[in-house]
Write an enzyme that holds these catalytic residues in place. Structure first.
Site, short mmCIF file in Angstrom:
data_model
loop_
_atom_site.label_atom_id
_atom_site.label_comp_id
_atom_site.label_asym_id
_atom_site.label_seq_id
_atom_site.Cartn_x
_atom_site.Cartn_y
_atom_site.Cartn_z
CG HIS A 1 -9.70 -5.80 -1.35
ND1 HIS A 1 -10.00 -4.83 -0.44
CD2 HIS A 1 -8.75 -6.57 -0.75
CE1 HIS A 1 -9.26 -4.96 0.64
NE2 HIS A 1 -8.50 -6.02 0.49
C1 UD1 Z 1 -3.93 -8.57 -1.07
C2 UD1 Z 1 -3.91 -9.26 0.29
C3 UD1 Z 1 -5.03 -8.71 1.15
C4 UD1 Z 1 -4.97 -7.20 1.24
C5 UD1 Z 1 -4.93 -6.59 -0.16
C6 UD1 Z 1 -4.75 -5.11 -0.07
C7 UD1 Z 1 -3.17 -11.61 0.45
C8 UD1 Z 1 -3.62 -13.02 0.52
N1 UD1 Z 1 -4.13 -10.70 0.15
O1 UD1 Z 1 -5.16 -8.90 -1.70
O2 UD1 Z 1 -4.92 -9.24 2.47
O3 UD1 Z 1 -6.11 -6.75 1.93
O4 UD1 Z 1 -3.83 -7.16 -0.89
O5 UD1 Z 1 -5.20 -4.48 -1.23
O6 UD1 Z 1 -2.01 -11.34 0.63
N2 UD1 Z 1 -3.70 -6.97 -9.20
C9 UD1 Z 1 -3.32 -6.05 -10.14
N3 UD1 Z 1 -2.31 -5.18 -9.82
C10 UD1 Z 1 -1.69 -5.19 -8.63
C11 UD1 Z 1 -2.06 -6.15 -7.69
C12 UD1 Z 1 -3.07 -7.03 -7.98
O7 UD1 Z 1 -3.86 -5.99 -11.23
O8 UD1 Z 1 -0.80 -4.35 -8.41
C13 UD1 Z 1 -4.81 -7.89 -9.51
C14 UD1 Z 1 -4.40 -9.18 -10.18
O9 UD1 Z 1 -5.43 -9.56 -11.03
C15 UD1 Z 1 -4.33 -10.13 -8.99
C16 UD1 Z 1 -5.44 -9.64 -8.09
O10 UD1 Z 1 -5.46 -8.24 -8.27
O11 UD1 Z 1 -4.51 -11.47 -9.38
C17 UD1 Z 1 -5.28 -9.99 -6.63
O12 UD1 Z 1 -4.02 -9.54 -6.12
P1 UD1 Z 1 -3.38 -10.22 -4.82
O13 UD1 Z 1 -2.16 -9.48 -4.42
O14 UD1 Z 1 -3.26 -11.68 -5.00
O15 UD1 Z 1 -4.48 -10.07 -3.73
P2 UD1 Z 1 -5.31 -8.80 -3.28
O16 UD1 Z 1 -6.74 -9.07 -3.56
O17 UD1 Z 1 -4.69 -7.57 -3.81
N1 UDP Z 2 -6.52 3.39 -0.28
C1 UDP Z 2 -6.01 4.28 -1.21
N2 UDP Z 2 -6.63 4.39 -2.43
C2 UDP Z 2 -7.73 3.65 -2.76
C3 UDP Z 2 -8.25 2.74 -1.81
C4 UDP Z 2 -7.61 2.63 -0.58
O1 UDP Z 2 -5.02 4.96 -0.94
O2 UDP Z 2 -8.24 3.79 -3.88
C5 UDP Z 2 -5.82 3.22 1.02
C6 UDP Z 2 -6.67 3.45 2.24
O3 UDP Z 2 -6.62 4.81 2.64
C7 UDP Z 2 -6.04 2.51 3.27
C8 UDP Z 2 -5.49 1.38 2.42
O4 UDP Z 2 -5.42 1.87 1.10
O5 UDP Z 2 -4.96 3.14 3.93
C9 UDP Z 2 -6.37 0.16 2.50
O6 UDP Z 2 -5.94 -0.77 1.56
P1 UDP Z 2 -6.80 -2.03 1.14
O7 UDP Z 2 -8.24 -1.75 1.37
O8 UDP Z 2 -6.36 -2.39 -0.23
O9 UDP Z 2 -6.24 -3.18 2.09
P2 UDP Z 2 -6.63 -3.73 3.55
O10 UDP Z 2 -6.54 -2.60 4.51
O11 UDP Z 2 -8.00 -4.31 3.45
O12 UDP Z 2 -5.64 -4.79 3.78
#
Ligand code: UD1
Ligand code: UDP
Length: 373
Positions: free
Chosen positions: A205
């Site tokens: 992601h």
């Molecule tokens: C965010 C964090 C990242 C973290 C990740 C965990 C920042 C800059 N990024 O990235 O550090 O590793 O969360 O997963 O804070 N979306 C949905 N539903 C949701 C959330 C997001 O559909 O509940 C989609 C939307 O299209 C959105 C995109 O995902 O635009 C990105 O979401 P965003 O929260 O901006 O960043 P993440 O990639 O989730």
């Molecule tokens: N995770 C989950 N379901 C999924 C993918 C990840 O519960 O389908 C959990 C995973 O076990 C870990 C956390 O989500 O604890 C990691 O989240 P993510 O990779 O979104 O964020 P990051 O750690 O990179 O910030």
């Protein structure tokens, strides 16, 4: 003592859960603010339910958007709540926009900030998370470093040593608290029709991997080469960001990639535990793979979590298929010759939340000698 606990995304909910539960257990006054940066049921409410967390006291409802929009809205909506609640300390966890905005809102009001997972550095300023980490650390009064590496980084940046507490990572608390229950309740392997150690698990992601079509295609080419060599099913619980990009770039996927929506924590732990290999650009998954004894191929050129590489559990390959194949070859042949992976655990003993609350409530003095890990 009153603690304000801030969460916003999937990993923050998972890693803050042990702290919330420990506050409740000790009868410490606290309230939860959820920015709602993550809001889809499978990225948000499923974790409150599975981790048996109370509903947030405040939900800011910020959702997705540009960095400025997301960060700014959290800041604007957070300040009146903090003014009304008057916590003694605000806790944030990790490196998201929610963390930066929460820490900034508290810091401007002269409320102490405790940063859980402090001192992580990728030294890659193109990552939005790196900016969030650095700024949050420098606003915090309590820096809860994972290990000695992070302690040294914080000290080198000039942060006072009496603010730095080396405690481990609450990822270990969550994982150890839920491993058994997930083994007893999850049916994910049967549901997906995969057998233990007969599939690879993928997550991706990071903006750098998925927001540029050429990079996303390069990742898919890497999976192709891996599949061509090992013929394994690749299970991919897809992050909504990546799902949106696949649609935007009109990319079709081969059938060996078993795409599923993001899944709950209990199912995901089981998928990780039974995967033969994990390929990921996630931070938390690099940690969990190491704790679960599953080899991790990290789809990045750098990591702020070098410890799992140091103990031999992880390797950085970026999007380079040859490097990924070399790593897979090494681990799979070790496994075939009967080796089991039991790496040293650099991420804590599962009692990290307790240490954090001991420190906050007792105001325990800290020196390097008193560090816990
Ligand atoms: C965010 C964090 C990242 C973290 C990740 C965990 C920042 C800059 N990024 O990235 O550090 O590793 O969360 O997963 O804070 N979306 C949905 N539903 C949701 C959330 C997001 O559909 O509940 C989609 C939307 O299209 C959105 C995109 O995902 O635009 C990105 O979401 P965003 O929260 O901006 O960043 P993440 O990639 O989730
Ligand atoms: N995770 C989950 N379901 C999924 C993918 C990840 O519960 O389908 C959990 C995973 O076990 C870990 C956390 O989500 O604890 C990691 O989240 P993510 O990779 O979104 O964020 P990051 O750690 O990179 O910030």
């Amino acid at each position: 003592m009153k603690i304000g606990i801030i969460v916003g995304t999937r990993p923050e909910i998972i890693k803050m859960a042990p702290v919330i539960r420990e506050c409740k257990k000790r009868g410490i006054a606290h309230f939860i603010i959820h920015s709602n940066q993550h809001y889809s049921q499978e990225m948000d409410s499923i974790f409150f339910k599975e981790l048996e967390l109370p509903a947030p006291d405040y939900n800011l409802g910020v959702g997705s958007g540009l960095h400025s929009n997301q960060t700014g809205n959290i800041l604007i909506k957070m300040e009146p709540i903090l003014l009304q609640e008057k916590p003694d300390i605000v806790l944030v966890q990790g490196d998201t926009n929610t963390v930066l905005a929460g820490a900034l809102a508290a810091s401007k009001l002269d409320i102490k900030v405790g940063h859980i997972e402090a001192g992580l550095r990728s030294y890659d300023r193109s990552m939005p998370e790196e900016t969030n980490r650095i700024l949050t650390d420098h606003m915090s009064e309590y820096l809860f470093a994972v290990g000695p590496n992070q302690h040294a980084i914080l000290a080198k940046e000039g942060l006072e040593s009496d603010k730095i507490f080396t405690v481990g990572n609450t990822v270990s608390d969550s994982l150890f608290q839920h491993l058994e229950i997930s083994a007893n309740t999850s049916t994910i392997l049967a549901d997906l029709g995969v057998s233990s150690k007969a599939f690879f698990l993928v997550t991706a992601h990071r903006a750098s991997n998925v927001d540029v079509s050429a990079n996303l295609l390069e990742l898919l080419a890497l999976f192709d080469k891996l599949h061509a060599k090992y013929s394994q099913t690749i299970v991919w619980p897809i992050h909504p960001r990546t799902q949106a990009k696949l649609k935007e770039f009109d990319i079709e996927l081969p059938s060996y990639l078993k795409l599923i929506p993001p899944i709950g924590y209990l199912d995901f732990i089981q998928l990780q535990k039974h995967a033969q290999l994990i390929l990921t650009d996630s931070g938390g998954i690099q940690e969990e793979a190491c704790l679960l004894g599953v080899p991790c191929i990290t789809l990045r050129d750098n990591t702020e979590r070098p410890e799992s590489i140091e103990v031999g559990a992880n390797v950085l390959v970026g999007r380079n298929a040859d490097k990924a194949l070399a790593a897979a070859d090494k681990w799979l042949s070790a496994e075939a010759s009967g080796e089991s992976f039991n790496w040293k655990n650099p991420f804590g003993d599962g009692h990290v939340a307790e240490l954090i609350l001991d420190i906050i409530t007792n105001n325990t003095p800290n020196t390097l000698d008193q560090d816990i890990v």
